[in-house]
Design an enzyme around this catalytic site. Sequence first.
Site, mmCIF file in Angstrom:
data_model
loop_
_atom_site.group_PDB
_atom_site.id
_atom_site.type_symbol
_atom_site.label_atom_id
_atom_site.label_comp_id
_atom_site.label_asym_id
_atom_site.label_seq_id
_atom_site.Cartn_x
_atom_site.Cartn_y
_atom_site.Cartn_z
ATOM 1 N N TYR A 1 -81.040 35.569 -13.147
ATOM 2 C CA TYR A 1 -79.706 35.959 -12.576
ATOM 3 C C TYR A 1 -78.349 35.027 -12.689
ATOM 4 C CZ TYR A 1 -76.508 37.494 -9.015
ATOM 5 O OH TYR A 1 -75.378 37.629 -8.195
ATOM 6 N N ASP B 1 -88.512 34.087 -7.987
ATOM 7 C CA ASP B 1 -87.567 35.256 -7.642
ATOM 8 C C ASP B 1 -88.375 36.754 -7.955
ATOM 9 O OD1 ASP B 1 -85.696 37.211 -7.541
ATOM 10 O OD2 ASP B 1 -83.964 35.723 -8.160
ATOM 11 N N ARG C 1 -79.002 32.531 16.094
ATOM 12 C CA ARG C 1 -79.123 31.699 14.843
ATOM 13 C C ARG C 1 -80.543 31.174 14.639
ATOM 14 N NH1 ARG C 1 -77.526 26.831 14.475
ATOM 15 N NH2 ARG C 1 -75.515 26.958 15.707
ATOM 16 N N LYS D 1 -81.806 44.634 -2.958
ATOM 17 C CA LYS D 1 -82.363 45.302 -4.040
ATOM 18 C C LYS D 1 -83.161 46.159 -3.636
ATOM 19 C CE LYS D 1 -79.121 42.967 -5.982
ATOM 20 N NZ LYS D 1 -79.139 41.628 -5.920
HETATM 21 C C1 LIG Z 1 -82.932 38.455 -9.632
HETATM 22 C C2 LIG Z 1 -81.691 38.177 -8.453
HETATM 23 N N1 LIG Z 1 -81.752 37.098 -7.825
HETATM 24 C C3 LIG Z 1 -80.909 36.738 -6.908
HETATM 25 C C4 LIG Z 1 -79.935 37.605 -6.562
HETATM 26 C C5 LIG Z 1 -78.981 37.424 -5.755
HETATM 27 O O1 LIG Z 1 -79.161 38.021 -4.299
HETATM 28 P P1 LIG Z 1 -77.871 38.509 -3.380
HETATM 29 O O2 LIG Z 1 -76.696 39.186 -4.213
HETATM 30 O O3 LIG Z 1 -78.340 39.398 -2.311
HETATM 31 O O4 LIG Z 1 -77.336 37.276 -2.885
HETATM 32 C C6 LIG Z 1 -79.800 38.556 -7.606
HETATM 33 C C7 LIG Z 1 -78.666 39.550 -7.371
HETATM 34 O O5 LIG Z 1 -78.157 40.418 -8.265
HETATM 35 C C8 LIG Z 1 -80.678 39.088 -8.539
HETATM 36 O O6 LIG Z 1 -80.438 40.201 -9.117
#
Ligand SMILES: Cc1ncc(COP(=O)(O)O)c(C=O)c1O
Length: 379
Positions: free
Chosen positions: A98, A170, A46, A195
């Site tokens: 998101y 982000d 961990r 992604k």
């Molecule tokens: C812009 C963005 N940030 C964060 C996330 C969250 O990521 P995760 O689905 O890997 O937890 C997503 C998921 O679609 C996203 O599109």
Amino acid sequence: MKKATQYIHAGAHPDPSTGAIMTPIYQTSTYVQEAPGVNKGFEYARSQNPTRQALEEALAVIEEGKFGLAFGSGVAATDAVMKLLKPGDEVIAASDMYGGTYRLFSKIYSKFGIVFHYVDMGAVDNIETKINANTKLIWAETPTNPLMNIADIRGIAAVAQQHKVLLCVDNTFASPALQNPLSLGADIVMHSATKYLGGHSDVIQGCLVMNDEALRDQLYFIQKSTGAVPGPQDCFLVLRGIKTLHVRMQRHCENGEQVAAYLRQHPKVEKVYWCGFTDHHNHDIAKKQMRGFGGMMSFVLKDDSVAAATKVLSSTKIFSLAESLGGVESLINHPASMTHASIPREQRIANGLADGLIRLSVGIEDAEDIIADLAQAIG
Ligand SMILES: Cc1ncc(COP(=O)(O)O)c(C=O)c1O
């Protein structure tokens, strides 16, 4: 080293025991110690894992930062940043980010006394007016999911520095291949590595990258104390994905440009949201801070009914109807009922996210095939 070389070699060291060129998947929970406290730098998985360590090194290199930390999902990476805060602290966040980030903030962290202000980050002034003595974090997403709004990272970073507030960006939609927020003044970059970094729709993972060592130590402490670490096989997959990120991204950009242009001239399409259009309201900023405009876009039909959108969403053959984005294959999505369903409807509509909005993650298939698929689906 130039970017293309970095993507291939970042974090890669031949395995010391065998010379294996690919980082082994260290599928272990613990490490044998010679005597209490005498070990090879690894105690418990961990806290440390060599596959994860190689990935974290690679993430730092490709995001132009000093330290990387990998998490079990993008949301887990965001969650770790939120754990830097305490009750009474305030956060300024993008009003159209998101849906899962919004859900984490509004449904989990507001219960713990963190106060959120959601603003349109298209103008830096909107952020500055919300800053007060309790403000500890600005959470930006650019381009935003799904409306492709652009925030001026350099401008926001200047405000954040002036008020001694952390700025986390982000960077999932752009990926490090197109934009590097740390070099524009941000303190932390966050990715859903699920992604573009992974790139093949086969892993859930997240990461943070930063320059400040004290901040890294705090976030590492949170990572090991709360335990949302990714498994070594998933780290291997993201390491492998990173090796082709720049090439994939180049094709995503080329295909994205063609698809956006096609949709825009389509008689049944009302509006296309893509930050590469010269008349996009913040295109100049996008052009300054991004190296390309990517393959993410959204559009609404002239017939803005959900029924008309549903017909398109159910008729594509190359585009698969699915959540997520950034993989080699093209995906089509209905944000109102899928990725952004956790945002209350009135708020969604107020932010410009219509019920009939369709989001595309344009993949790296042949552009003619992609466009032909949209042509038959839109009709
Ligand atoms: C812009 C963005 N940030 C964060 C996330 C969250 O990521 P995760 O689905 O890997 O937890 C997503 C998921 O679609 C996203 O599109």
